[in-house]
Design an enzyme around this catalytic site. Structure first.
Site, mmCIF file in Angstrom:
data_model
loop_
_atom_site.group_PDB
_atom_site.id
_atom_site.type_symbol
_atom_site.label_atom_id
_atom_site.label_comp_id
_atom_site.label_asym_id
_atom_site.label_seq_id
_atom_site.Cartn_x
_atom_site.Cartn_y
_atom_site.Cartn_z
ATOM 1 N N MET A 33 0.817 -1.204 0.000
ATOM 2 C CA MET A 33 0.000 0.000 0.000
ATOM 3 C C MET A 33 0.859 1.266 0.000
ATOM 4 O O MET A 33 1.815 1.387 0.759
ATOM 5 C CB MET A 33 -0.880 -0.019 1.256
ATOM 6 C CG MET A 33 -1.673 1.236 1.532
ATOM 7 S SD MET A 33 -2.653 1.046 3.050
ATOM 8 C CE MET A 33 -1.368 0.912 4.301
ATOM 9 N N SER A 107 3.557 -6.828 2.052
ATOM 10 C CA SER A 107 2.334 -6.348 2.685
ATOM 11 C C SER A 107 1.133 -6.795 1.858
ATOM 12 O O SER A 107 1.025 -7.975 1.531
ATOM 13 C CB SER A 107 2.389 -4.833 2.872
ATOM 14 O OG SER A 107 1.414 -4.410 3.804
ATOM 15 N N GLN A 108 0.227 -5.881 1.450
ATOM 16 C CA GLN A 108 -0.969 -6.332 0.742
ATOM 17 C C GLN A 108 -0.642 -7.042 -0.571
ATOM 18 O O GLN A 108 -1.437 -7.851 -1.054
ATOM 19 C CB GLN A 108 -1.941 -5.163 0.496
ATOM 20 C CG GLN A 108 -1.446 -4.125 -0.475
ATOM 21 C CD GLN A 108 -2.411 -2.941 -0.601
ATOM 22 O OE1 GLN A 108 -3.210 -2.668 0.311
ATOM 23 N NE2 GLN A 108 -2.357 -2.232 -1.717
ATOM 24 N N ASP A 225 5.365 -5.700 14.711
ATOM 25 C CA ASP A 225 4.531 -4.977 13.743
ATOM 26 C C ASP A 225 3.530 -4.070 14.450
ATOM 27 O O ASP A 225 2.749 -4.521 15.285
ATOM 28 C CB ASP A 225 3.783 -5.976 12.856
ATOM 29 C CG ASP A 225 3.398 -5.388 11.518
ATOM 30 O OD1 ASP A 225 2.868 -4.262 11.489
ATOM 31 O OD2 ASP A 225 3.634 -6.043 10.486
ATOM 32 N N HIS A 281 6.754 -3.284 10.652
ATOM 33 C CA HIS A 281 6.241 -3.720 9.345
ATOM 34 C C HIS A 281 7.209 -3.381 8.211
ATOM 35 O O HIS A 281 7.570 -2.218 8.000
ATOM 36 C CB HIS A 281 4.887 -3.065 9.094
ATOM 37 C CG HIS A 281 4.131 -3.674 7.963
ATOM 38 N ND1 HIS A 281 3.707 -4.982 7.969
ATOM 39 C CD2 HIS A 281 3.725 -3.160 6.773
ATOM 40 C CE1 HIS A 281 3.065 -5.243 6.836
ATOM 41 N NE2 HIS A 281 3.066 -4.166 6.093
#
Length: 298
Positions: A33, A107-108, A225, A281
Site C-alpha cells: 500500500m 504487505s498487501q 509490527d 512492518h
C-alpha cells in the site's frame, strides 16, 4: 597445436553432455500500500538486490497503471479483483515467465499474489513468498507508510463508517481485505475480495487445487509490527470469532480445520513455511534477506 585440436571435440562433446547452465527462475514482485513498482528505496532496491545476488535472473516488479503515480494511487483505489486480472494478463503475455516463476509480495501484495496463484495457474507460480501479507485481513488501521498519512486518516474514517457497503468495497482497496470479527456474517456476505479467496462463501475447488500446486508458501511475520492488526494475520491467523482481543493461529481456524484451501494438507506436506523477523512492518536488514529469503529463490 595438435593436442589443442584433439581436445576441441572432447570439449564440444562435454558441453553437449552437460548442456547450458540452468537459468535462474524468474521472480515477480508486488509492492504494498502506498508504494510503487520502481521506488528506488523500496521495490527498486529489492529488485537490484536480487539481481545482484542472483546473476542473470529476470525480475518483474508489477506496475498497475501507466506510471509510478498511478501505480501508487491504484494501491489505494483500484478494485483488487481488477488489479489481479490485470496482473494475470501481464504474466500471461510475458515470454520470460512461461516456464514458471517465483513470486514475492510485500504487505498487501502478499495476499494479492496469493489470489493470482489461486485464480491464474498459467504460467505456473512455483513458490510464493509473502512478506508481511495480511492473509486473514485486518481489523484496524493503525498507521500508513511514508507520506500517505492524510490518506490513512480518510481511509480509517471510511472503514469505520461502512467498510462493507458496495461503493466502499468496489473503490477502496483496504476495505476489500477488512475483516470484522464482530460482523462475520456481514464480512462473508459483502467482502468482494478476501472472503472470496479465503473460501468464506463456498468451496471453489480450482482455488484449492491451484494453491496446493505451490512448492512452498512462505509467510513472513514481523514480530514488532505496529501497522497490521492483528499481526498474526501475516501467518494466516486471526481474531477468534465474535471478539477482537484473543487471536488464534492458522491451525485453530475453521479454514484450516475444514481445509477449505488445502492449507492443512500443504502444512502436513511441509509446504508451509512460517518465518518471524524482528522489527516493525517491512523493516528488515539486507543480511536477513540474503540469508533467509534468497535461498527460496535460488
Amino acid at each position: 597445436m595438435a593436442a589443442l585440436k584433439a581436445a576441441v571435440p572432447v570439449l564440444v562433446l562435454l558441453g553437449l553432455c552437460l548442456g547450458p547452465a540452468a537459468a535462474a527462475t524468474p521472480l515477480v514482485i508486488w509492492h504494498g500500500m502506498g508504494d510503487s513498482c520502481c521506488n528506488p528505496v523500496s521495490m527498486g532496491y529489492i529488485q537490484k538486490l536480487v539481481e545482484k545476488k542472483i546473476p542473470g535472473i529476470y525480475v518483474l516488479s508489477l506496475k498497475i497503471g501507466s506510471n509510478m503515480i498511478q501505480d501508487m494511487e491504484n494501491s489505494f483505489f483500484m478494485n483488487v479483483n481488477d488489479q489481479v486480472r490485470e496482473v494475470c494478463s501481464q504474466l500471461a503475455m510475458d515470454p520470460h515467465l512461461q516456464g514458471g516463476y517465483n513470486a514475492m509480495g510485500f504487505s498487501q501484495g502478499g495476499q494479492f499474489l496469493r489470489a493470482v496463484a489461486q485464480r491464474c495457474p498459467a504460467p505456473a507460480m512455483l513458490n510464493l513468498i509473502s512478506i508481511g501479507g495480511q492473509h486473514q485481513g485486518v481489523y484496524g488501521f493503525p498507521r500508513c507508510p511514508g507520506e500517505s498519512s492524510h490518506l490513512c486518516d480518510w481511509i480509517r474514517k471510511t472503514l469505520d463508517l461502512g467498510a462493507y457497503t458496495k461503493a466502499v468495497q468496489e473503490h477502496l482497496v483496504q476495505a476489500e481485505y477488512w475483516h470484522d470479527p464482530l460482523k462475520e456474517e456481514e464480512y462473508r456476505k459483502n467482502s468482494i475480495f478476501l472472503a472470496d479467496i479465503n473460501q468464506e462463501r463456498g468451496i471453489n475447488e480450482t482455488y484449492k487445487k491451484n494453491l496446493m500446486a505451490l512448492k512452498k508458501f512462505v509467510m513472513v511475520k514481523f514480530l514488532n509490527d505496529t501497522m497490521v492488526d492483528p499481526p498474526i494475520s501475516e501467518w494466516f491467523g486471526f481474531y477468534k470469532s465474535g471478539q477482537a482481543k484473543e487471536t488464534i493461529p492458522l491451525q485453530e481456524t475453521s479454514l484450516y480445520k475444514e481445509d477449505r484451501l488445502g492449507l492443512q494438507e500443504m502444512d502436513k506436506a511441509g509446504k508451509l513455511v512460517f518465518l518471524g523477523v524482528k522489527g516493525d512492518h517491512l523493516h528488515f536488514s539486507e543480511e536477513w534477506f540474503d540469508s533467509t529469503i534468497l535461498p527460496f529463490l535460488q
